[in-house]
Design a protein around this motif. Structure first.
Motif, PDB file in Angstrom:
ATOM      1  N   GLN A   1      -4.852   6.774  -7.136  1.00 13.45           N
ATOM      2  CA  GLN A   1      -5.934   5.757  -6.648  1.00 13.45           C
ATOM      3  C   GLN A   1      -7.184   5.380  -7.352  1.00 13.45           C
ATOM      4  O   GLN A   1      -7.660   4.586  -7.396  1.00 13.45           O
ATOM      5  CB  GLN A   1      -6.210   6.105  -5.268  1.00 13.45           C
ATOM      6  CG  GLN A   1      -5.036   5.718  -4.037  1.00 13.45           C
ATOM      7  CD  GLN A   1      -5.646   6.019  -2.798  1.00 13.45           C
ATOM      8  OE1 GLN A   1      -6.556   7.240  -2.460  1.00 13.45           O
ATOM      9  NE2 GLN A   1      -5.219   5.396  -1.863  1.00 13.45           N
TER      10      GLN A   1
ATOM     11  N   SER B   1       0.821  -1.220   0.090  1.00 14.32           N
ATOM     12  CA  SER B   1       0.037  -0.060  -0.184  1.00 14.32           C
ATOM     13  C   SER B   1       0.758   1.164   0.147  1.00 14.32           C
ATOM     14  O   SER B   1       1.804   1.534   0.738  1.00 14.32           O
ATOM     15  CB  SER B   1      -0.931  -0.068   1.299  1.00 14.32           C
ATOM     16  OG  SER B   1      -0.788   1.263   2.212  1.00 14.32           O
TER      17      SER B   1
ATOM     18  N   TYR C   1       0.115   4.458   0.984  1.00  8.70           N
ATOM     19  CA  TYR C   1       0.120   5.025   2.095  1.00  8.70           C
ATOM     20  C   TYR C   1       0.969   4.409   3.067  1.00  8.70           C
ATOM     21  O   TYR C   1       1.769   5.212   4.240  1.00  8.70           O
ATOM     22  CB  TYR C   1      -1.347   5.642   2.673  1.00  8.70           C
ATOM     23  CG  TYR C   1      -1.683   6.711   1.812  1.00  8.70           C
ATOM     24  CD1 TYR C   1      -1.455   7.882   2.226  1.00  8.70           C
ATOM     25  CD2 TYR C   1      -2.860   6.554   0.959  1.00  8.70           C
ATOM     26  CE1 TYR C   1      -1.867   9.096   1.431  1.00  8.70           C
ATOM     27  CE2 TYR C   1      -3.272   7.492   0.031  1.00  8.70           C
ATOM     28  CZ  TYR C   1      -2.766   8.842   0.591  1.00  8.70           C
ATOM     29  OH  TYR C   1      -3.315  10.209  -0.105  1.00  8.70           O
TER      30      TYR C   1
ATOM     31  N   ARG D   1      -9.363   2.681   6.658  1.00  8.19           N
ATOM     32  CA  ARG D   1      -8.320   3.196   6.058  1.00  8.19           C
ATOM     33  C   ARG D   1      -7.115   2.867   6.696  1.00  8.19           C
ATOM     34  O   ARG D   1      -6.910   3.085   7.819  1.00  8.19           O
ATOM     35  CB  ARG D   1      -8.541   4.769   5.538  1.00  8.19           C
ATOM     36  CG  ARG D   1      -9.548   4.886   4.679  1.00  8.19           C
ATOM     37  CD  ARG D   1      -9.079   4.784   3.279  1.00  8.19           C
ATOM     38  NE  ARG D   1      -9.952   5.022   2.235  1.00  8.19           N
ATOM     39  CZ  ARG D   1      -9.766   5.923   1.402  1.00  8.19           C
ATOM     40  NH1 ARG D   1      -8.837   6.727   1.301  1.00  8.19           N
ATOM     41  NH2 ARG D   1     -10.773   6.272   0.444  1.00  8.19           N
ATOM     42  N   PHE D   2      -5.929   2.747   5.908  1.00  6.76           N
ATOM     43  CA  PHE D   2      -4.643   2.340   6.505  1.00  6.76           C
ATOM     44  C   PHE D   2      -3.550   3.021   5.783  1.00  6.76           C
ATOM     45  O   PHE D   2      -3.658   3.308   4.515  1.00  6.76           O
ATOM     46  CB  PHE D   2      -4.529   0.822   6.679  1.00  6.76           C
ATOM     47  CG  PHE D   2      -4.624   0.193   5.283  1.00  6.76           C
ATOM     48  CD1 PHE D   2      -5.668  -0.120   4.695  1.00  6.76           C
ATOM     49  CD2 PHE D   2      -3.536  -0.113   4.401  1.00  6.76           C
ATOM     50  CE1 PHE D   2      -5.808  -0.841   3.586  1.00  6.76           C
ATOM     51  CE2 PHE D   2      -3.558  -0.894   3.109  1.00  6.76           C
ATOM     52  CZ  PHE D   2      -4.610  -1.207   2.794  1.00  6.76           C
TER      53      PHE D   2
ATOM     54  N   GLU E   1      -4.342   8.981   9.644  1.00  6.81           N
ATOM     55  CA  GLU E   1      -3.742   9.795   8.842  1.00  6.81           C
ATOM     56  C   GLU E   1      -2.254   9.854   8.659  1.00  6.81           C
ATOM     57  O   GLU E   1      -1.777  10.122   9.941  1.00  6.81           O
ATOM     58  CB  GLU E   1      -4.432  10.998   9.080  1.00  6.81           C
ATOM     59  CG  GLU E   1      -5.701  11.173   8.844  1.00  6.81           C
ATOM     60  CD  GLU E   1      -6.153  10.874   7.188  1.00  6.81           C
ATOM     61  OE1 GLU E   1      -5.523  11.495   6.338  1.00  6.81           O
ATOM     62  OE2 GLU E   1      -7.136  10.099   7.001  1.00  6.81           O
ATOM     63  N   THR E   2      -1.720   9.327   7.414  1.00  4.08           N
ATOM     64  CA  THR E   2      -0.245   9.355   7.450  1.00  4.08           C
ATOM     65  C   THR E   2       0.596  10.434   7.927  1.00  4.08           C
ATOM     66  O   THR E   2       1.508  10.327   8.622  1.00  4.08           O
ATOM     67  CB  THR E   2       0.104   8.906   6.053  1.00  4.08           C
ATOM     68  OG1 THR E   2      -0.609   9.819   5.162  1.00  4.08           O
ATOM     69  CG2 THR E   2      -0.066   7.541   5.804  1.00  4.08           C
TER      70      THR E   2
END
Ligand SMILES: N[C@@H](CCC(=O)N[C@@H](CS)C(=O)NCC(=O)O)C(=O)O
Length: 214
Positions: free
Chosen positions: A105, A9, A11, A48-49, A61-62
């Motif tokens: 995305q 992924s 992110y 979400r990851f 959130e990154t």
């Protein structure tokens, strides 16, 4: 400290690169493991990851995760400088997330939809955004090693996976020489190379054609 993430992924890679920059220890809860996947669902309904769990706190959130790491686990590499320089880094981080990661995305996720549900208008729009941001970034990179100047920052953590996959989904034109050279520099950077290598076993997950390179 636990990171719920998946190696393939984009992110997740953004945060992994930040962790690797300072060799910050953490427990990798890979979402390949169904138990980790179930834990993620109980921690964050949107699923979400990546997400980070530390001392009873769940950090979503990154960008916020990387800010958190800098405050609570600082190392010799400062990914977010103080003052005005920090503003530039944060601005560019948002640019990569919003205008490279998001349209990339869109292209990838559209491909995963059943054919009748595909959104050709949205896909064309996303390709247009990528073309315009590629041109803008190419210009901005004139005379720069990294996107915000001479040092590797949060913005480069966001740039690396977003440009890595965006180029697969919608190729950076050969005329954008600064941007293409920057992507090559990013991929040669040890922490980025590590994240890319860890994701290699999962390349078949890419729903568009993954080129035989990188
Ligand atoms: N704004 C979020 C975006 C995270 C995100 O979109 N992660 C992707 C994986 S790269 C995801 O969760 N995809 C699963 C989904 O959309 O349900 C962040 O910065 O953490």
């Amino acid at each position: 400290m636990k990171l719920y993430a998946h190696p393939f992924s984009s992110y997740s890679q953004k945060v992994l690169i930040a962790l690797y920059e300072n060799a910050t220890p953490f427990e990798y809860r890979s979402l390949e493991d169904p138990a980790a996947d179930a834990e993620l669902a109980s921690l964050w309904p949107l699923k979400r990851f990546p997400i980070l769990v530390d001392q009873g706190r769940t950090i979503l959130e990154t960008t916020t995760i990387i800010e958190y790491l800098q405050i609570h686990y600082p190392g010799s590499v400062r990914l977010i400088p103080d003052g005005d320089e920090g503003l530039e880094v944060r601005m560019l981080d948002r640019v990569f997330d919003n205008y490279v990661m998001t349209p990339m995305q869109k292209l990838v996720l559209d491909q995963l939809r059943p054919e009748p549900d595909r959104d050709s208008y949205g896909v064309t729009e996303a390709r247009g955004v990528l073309d315009r941001i590629y041109a803008w970034l190419d210009e901005r990179l004139t005379g720069r090693s990294w996107i915000a100047g001479d040092t590797f920052t949060l913005a480069d953590c966001a740039a690396a996976p977003s440009l890595f996959y965006a180029d697969w989904a919608h190729q950076i034109p050969p005329t954008r020489t600064n941007l293409r050279a920057y992507r090559v520099r990013l991929l040669a950077h040890p922490t980025v190379a590590r994240a890319v290598d860890e994701a290699r076993p999962y390349r078949s997950y890419f729903p568009l054609v993954a080129p035989e390179r990188d």
